[in-house]
Design a protein around this motif. Structure first.
Motif, PDB file in Angstrom:
ATOM      1  N   PHE A  34       0.883  -1.400   0.072  1.00 31.34           N
ATOM      2  CA  PHE A  34       0.041   0.047   0.027  1.00 31.34           C
ATOM      3  C   PHE A  34       0.883   1.283  -0.028  1.00 31.34           C
ATOM      4  CE2 PHE A  34      -4.090  -1.686   2.028  1.00 31.34           C
ATOM      5  CZ  PHE A  34      -4.496  -2.549   1.076  1.00 31.34           C
ATOM      6  N   GLY A  35       1.898   1.262   0.769  1.00 25.94           N
ATOM      7  CA  GLY A  35       2.679   2.484   1.206  1.00 25.94           C
ATOM      8  C   GLY A  35       3.358   2.934  -0.199  1.00 25.94           C
ATOM      9  N   PHE A  36       4.055   2.130  -0.956  1.00 24.66           N
ATOM     10  CA  PHE A  36       4.523   2.269  -2.241  1.00 24.66           C
ATOM     11  C   PHE A  36       3.587   2.685  -3.334  1.00 24.66           C
ATOM     12  CE2 PHE A  36       7.072  -1.155  -0.279  1.00 24.66           C
ATOM     13  CZ  PHE A  36       8.180  -0.517  -0.523  1.00 24.66           C
ATOM     14  N   SER A  37       2.286   2.126  -3.379  1.00 24.14           N
ATOM     15  CA  SER A  37       1.291   2.590  -4.261  1.00 24.14           C
ATOM     16  C   SER A  37       0.678   3.857  -3.879  1.00 24.14           C
ATOM     17  CB  SER A  37       0.157   1.431  -4.283  1.00 24.14           C
ATOM     18  OG  SER A  37       0.561   0.275  -4.648  1.00 24.14           O
ATOM     19  N   PHE A  38       0.592   4.259  -2.465  1.00 28.30           N
ATOM     20  CA  PHE A  38       0.259   5.483  -2.280  1.00 28.30           C
ATOM     21  C   PHE A  38       1.144   6.442  -2.723  1.00 28.30           C
ATOM     22  CE2 PHE A  38      -2.249   3.842   1.756  1.00 28.30           C
ATOM     23  CZ  PHE A  38      -3.305   3.101   0.785  1.00 28.30           C
ATOM     24  N   LYS A  39       2.341   6.405  -2.569  1.00 26.51           N
ATOM     25  CA  LYS A  39       3.424   7.299  -2.883  1.00 26.51           C
ATOM     26  C   LYS A  39       3.498   7.550  -4.430  1.00 26.51           C
ATOM     27  CE  LYS A  39       5.686   8.114   0.809  1.00 26.51           C
ATOM     28  NZ  LYS A  39       5.681   9.556   1.398  1.00 26.51           N
ATOM     29  N   VAL A  40       3.202   6.509  -5.098  1.00 22.24           N
ATOM     30  CA  VAL A  40       2.960   6.649  -6.669  1.00 22.24           C
ATOM     31  C   VAL A  40       1.873   7.486  -6.797  1.00 22.24           C
ATOM     32  CG1 VAL A  40       3.117   5.455  -8.655  1.00 22.24           C
ATOM     33  CG2 VAL A  40       4.516   4.718  -7.226  1.00 22.24           C
ATOM     34  N   LEU A  41       0.740   6.992  -6.500  1.00 24.18           N
ATOM     35  CA  LEU A  41      -0.663   7.660  -6.871  1.00 24.18           C
ATOM     36  C   LEU A  41      -0.681   9.002  -6.405  1.00 24.18           C
ATOM     37  CD1 LEU A  41      -2.993   4.544  -6.479  1.00 24.18           C
ATOM     38  CD2 LEU A  41      -2.108   5.662  -8.589  1.00 24.18           C
ATOM     39  N   ALA A  42      -0.020   9.334  -5.356  1.00 23.06           N
ATOM     40  CA  ALA A  42      -0.025  10.663  -4.779  1.00 23.06           C
ATOM     41  C   ALA A  42       0.620  11.827  -5.731  1.00 23.06           C
ATOM     42  CB  ALA A  42       0.572  10.839  -3.431  1.00 23.06           C
ATOM     43  N   VAL A  43       1.422  11.072  -6.591  1.00 27.23           N
ATOM     44  CA  VAL A  43       2.102  12.007  -7.585  1.00 27.23           C
ATOM     45  C   VAL A  43       1.280  12.158  -8.837  1.00 27.23           C
ATOM     46  CG1 VAL A  43       4.124  12.200  -8.963  1.00 27.23           C
ATOM     47  CG2 VAL A  43       4.188  11.502  -6.798  1.00 27.23           C
ATOM     48  N   VAL A  66      -4.650  -3.340  -5.758  1.00 28.17           N
ATOM     49  CA  VAL A  66      -5.666  -2.332  -5.956  1.00 28.17           C
ATOM     50  C   VAL A  66      -6.810  -2.641  -5.634  1.00 28.17           C
ATOM     51  CG1 VAL A  66      -6.825  -1.448  -7.919  1.00 28.17           C
ATOM     52  CG2 VAL A  66      -4.532  -1.442  -8.316  1.00 28.17           C
ATOM     53  N   GLU A  67      -7.431  -4.114  -5.693  1.00 27.60           N
ATOM     54  CA  GLU A  67      -8.596  -4.483  -5.013  1.00 27.60           C
ATOM     55  C   GLU A  67      -8.551  -4.377  -3.541  1.00 27.60           C
ATOM     56  OE1 GLU A  67     -11.186  -5.242  -6.497  1.00 27.60           O
ATOM     57  OE2 GLU A  67     -10.329  -4.938  -8.367  1.00 27.60           O
ATOM     58  N   GLU A  68      -7.520  -4.521  -2.832  1.00 27.52           N
ATOM     59  CA  GLU A  68      -7.476  -4.527  -1.406  1.00 27.52           C
ATOM     60  C   GLU A  68      -7.642  -3.034  -1.145  1.00 27.52           C
ATOM     61  OE1 GLU A  68      -4.706  -8.464  -0.539  1.00 27.52           O
ATOM     62  OE2 GLU A  68      -3.838  -6.485  -0.883  1.00 27.52           O
ATOM     63  N   MET A  69      -6.982  -2.107  -1.734  1.00 20.82           N
ATOM     64  CA  MET A  69      -6.768  -0.580  -1.369  1.00 20.82           C
ATOM     65  C   MET A  69      -8.100  -0.167  -1.675  1.00 20.82           C
ATOM     66  SD  MET A  69      -3.108   0.896  -2.735  1.00 20.82           S
ATOM     67  CE  MET A  69      -3.529   0.504  -4.519  1.00 20.82           C
ATOM     68  N   VAL A  70      -9.007  -0.616  -2.684  1.00 22.53           N
ATOM     69  CA  VAL A  70     -10.268  -0.098  -3.089  1.00 22.53           C
ATOM     70  C   VAL A  70     -11.176  -0.691  -1.898  1.00 22.53           C
ATOM     71  CG1 VAL A  70     -12.452  -0.446  -4.216  1.00 22.53           C
ATOM     72  CG2 VAL A  70     -10.145   0.281  -5.577  1.00 22.53           C
ATOM     73  N   ALA A  71     -10.997  -1.821  -1.505  1.00 21.19           N
ATOM     74  CA  ALA A  71     -11.940  -2.493  -0.361  1.00 21.19           C
ATOM     75  C   ALA A  71     -11.558  -1.678   0.978  1.00 21.19           C
ATOM     76  CB  ALA A  71     -11.473  -3.963  -0.056  1.00 21.19           C
ATOM     77  N   ALA A  72     -10.419  -1.266   1.263  1.00 23.29           N
ATOM     78  CA  ALA A  72     -10.204  -0.747   2.525  1.00 23.29           C
ATOM     79  C   ALA A  72     -10.594   0.939   2.285  1.00 23.29           C
ATOM     80  CB  ALA A  72      -8.849  -0.702   2.707  1.00 23.29           C
ATOM     81  N   GLY A  73     -11.037   1.185   1.298  1.00 19.60           N
ATOM     82  CA  GLY A  73     -11.371   2.686   1.135  1.00 19.60           C
ATOM     83  C   GLY A  73     -10.367   3.759   0.713  1.00 19.60           C
ATOM     84  N   PHE A  74      -9.247   3.245   0.501  1.00 20.81           N
ATOM     85  CA  PHE A  74      -7.981   4.099  -0.019  1.00 20.81           C
ATOM     86  C   PHE A  74      -7.846   4.628  -1.418  1.00 20.81           C
ATOM     87  CE2 PHE A  74      -6.401   1.647   3.776  1.00 20.81           C
ATOM     88  CZ  PHE A  74      -6.344   2.869   4.745  1.00 20.81           C
ATOM     89  N   ALA A  95      -6.994   8.025   2.138  1.00 22.99           N
ATOM     90  CA  ALA A  95      -5.684   7.835   1.882  1.00 22.99           C
ATOM     91  C   ALA A  95      -4.775   9.106   2.109  1.00 22.99           C
ATOM     92  CB  ALA A  95      -5.640   7.246   0.326  1.00 22.99           C
ATOM     93  N   HIS A  96      -5.446  10.214   1.641  1.00 18.48           N
ATOM     94  CA  HIS A  96      -4.501  11.421   1.809  1.00 18.48           C
ATOM     95  C   HIS A  96      -4.395  11.760   3.513  1.00 18.48           C
ATOM     96  CE1 HIS A  96      -3.961  12.896  -2.173  1.00 18.48           C
ATOM     97  NE2 HIS A  96      -5.330  12.557  -2.585  1.00 18.48           N
ATOM     98  N   ALA A  97      -5.328  11.503   4.322  1.00 19.15           N
ATOM     99  CA  ALA A  97      -5.121  11.591   5.494  1.00 19.15           C
ATOM    100  C   ALA A  97      -4.234  10.548   6.333  1.00 19.15           C
ATOM    101  CB  ALA A  97      -6.541  11.194   6.392  1.00 19.15           C
ATOM    102  N   LEU A  98      -4.038   9.211   5.610  1.00 18.00           N
ATOM    103  CA  LEU A  98      -3.156   8.385   5.951  1.00 18.00           C
ATOM    104  C   LEU A  98      -1.696   8.913   5.550  1.00 18.00           C
ATOM    105  CD1 LEU A  98      -2.374   5.349   6.814  1.00 18.00           C
ATOM    106  CD2 LEU A  98      -2.542   4.657   4.626  1.00 18.00           C
ATOM    107  N   LEU A  99      -1.516   9.265   4.204  1.00 16.83           N
ATOM    108  CA  LEU A  99      -0.361  10.005   4.046  1.00 16.83           C
ATOM    109  C   LEU A  99       0.099  11.058   4.989  1.00 16.83           C
ATOM    110  CD1 LEU A  99      -0.607   9.741   0.248  1.00 16.83           C
ATOM    111  CD2 LEU A  99       0.951   8.404   1.762  1.00 16.83           C
ATOM    112  N   ALA A 100      -0.515  11.852   5.182  1.00 17.68           N
ATOM    113  CA  ALA A 100      -0.388  13.154   6.137  1.00 17.68           C
ATOM    114  C   ALA A 100       0.239  12.464   7.717  1.00 17.68           C
ATOM    115  CB  ALA A 100      -1.697  13.885   6.333  1.00 17.68           C
ATOM    116  N   ALA A 101      -0.708  11.450   8.018  1.00 17.28           N
ATOM    117  CA  ALA A 101      -0.317  11.026   9.467  1.00 17.28           C
ATOM    118  C   ALA A 101       1.129  10.134   9.461  1.00 17.28           C
ATOM    119  CB  ALA A 101      -1.393  10.077  10.000  1.00 17.28           C
ATOM    120  N   GLY A 102       1.226   9.493   8.123  1.00 17.07           N
ATOM    121  CA  GLY A 102       2.650   8.901   8.119  1.00 17.07           C
ATOM    122  C   GLY A 102       3.436   9.779   7.910  1.00 17.07           C
ATOM    123  N   HIS A 103       3.342  10.888   7.129  1.00 17.92           N
ATOM    124  CA  HIS A 103       4.431  11.942   7.282  1.00 17.92           C
ATOM    125  C   HIS A 103       4.769  12.551   8.539  1.00 17.92           C
ATOM    126  CE1 HIS A 103       6.927  15.108   5.353  1.00 17.92           C
ATOM    127  NE2 HIS A 103       6.050  16.126   6.073  1.00 17.92           N
TER     128      HIS A 103
END
Length: 149
Positions: A34-43, A66-74, A95-103
């Motif tokens: 997920f983390g790798f995918s989020f970083k790519v999709l954030a760009v 992707v199916e897992e990220m969609v199911a989790a609401g990210f 997902a944006h809230a998760l990225l902000a929390a991770g940062h």
């Protein structure tokens, strides 16, 4: 202890503390990809096959993630304005809230480390890690080159 093992154990400890922190904020059931995918999709938004290429994984592997990220609401799929047959992957507000929390966690982790070890030591560690990463064929860190040890 061998240097590589030490690096791997330190990384695993960091990830464990990160997941504990995120879990306290309600972000649970996270997968390593997920983390790798989020970083790519954030760009940039892209198709599942584009994500597979960007991360260096099989299309099937990307589709499962992707199916897992969609199911989790990210992540959500939206029509591609350039090609109505394609669907783009877009990060959700969750997902944006998760990225902000991770940062925030990353920043606080480094501040705590500097407070306990000293800013000079943490700065030197950062220089060493940067030098190691720069030797990689993916210095932006977005290719899925990290694997669980």
């Amino acid at each position: 202890m061998d240097f590589g093992i030490l690096l791997g154990l330190a990384y695993n400890q960091f990830v464990s503390e990160l997941h504990d922190y995120l879990g306290e904020l309600g972000f649970t059931h996270l997968k390593p990809a997920f983390g790798f995918s989020f970083k790519v999709l954030a760009v940039e938004s892209m198709t599942t096959s584009g994500l597979a290429v960007r991360l260096g994984v099989t299309p099937q592997g990307a589709a499962k993630t992707v199916e897992e990220m969609v199911a989790a609401g990210f992540v959500e799929r939206v029509p591609d304005p350039a090609d109505a047959r394609s669907r783009l992957l877009v990060l959700t507000p969750r997902a944006h809230a998760l990225l902000a929390a991770g940062h925030e966690f990353h920043q606080e982790f480094e501040r705590r480390l500097a407070a306990s070890l000293g800013a000079e030591k943490v700065g030197a560690l950062r220089e060493v890690l940067d030098a190691i990463v720069e030797r990689s064929d993916s210095p932006d860190g977005l290719a899925r080159t990290l694997r669980q040890l």
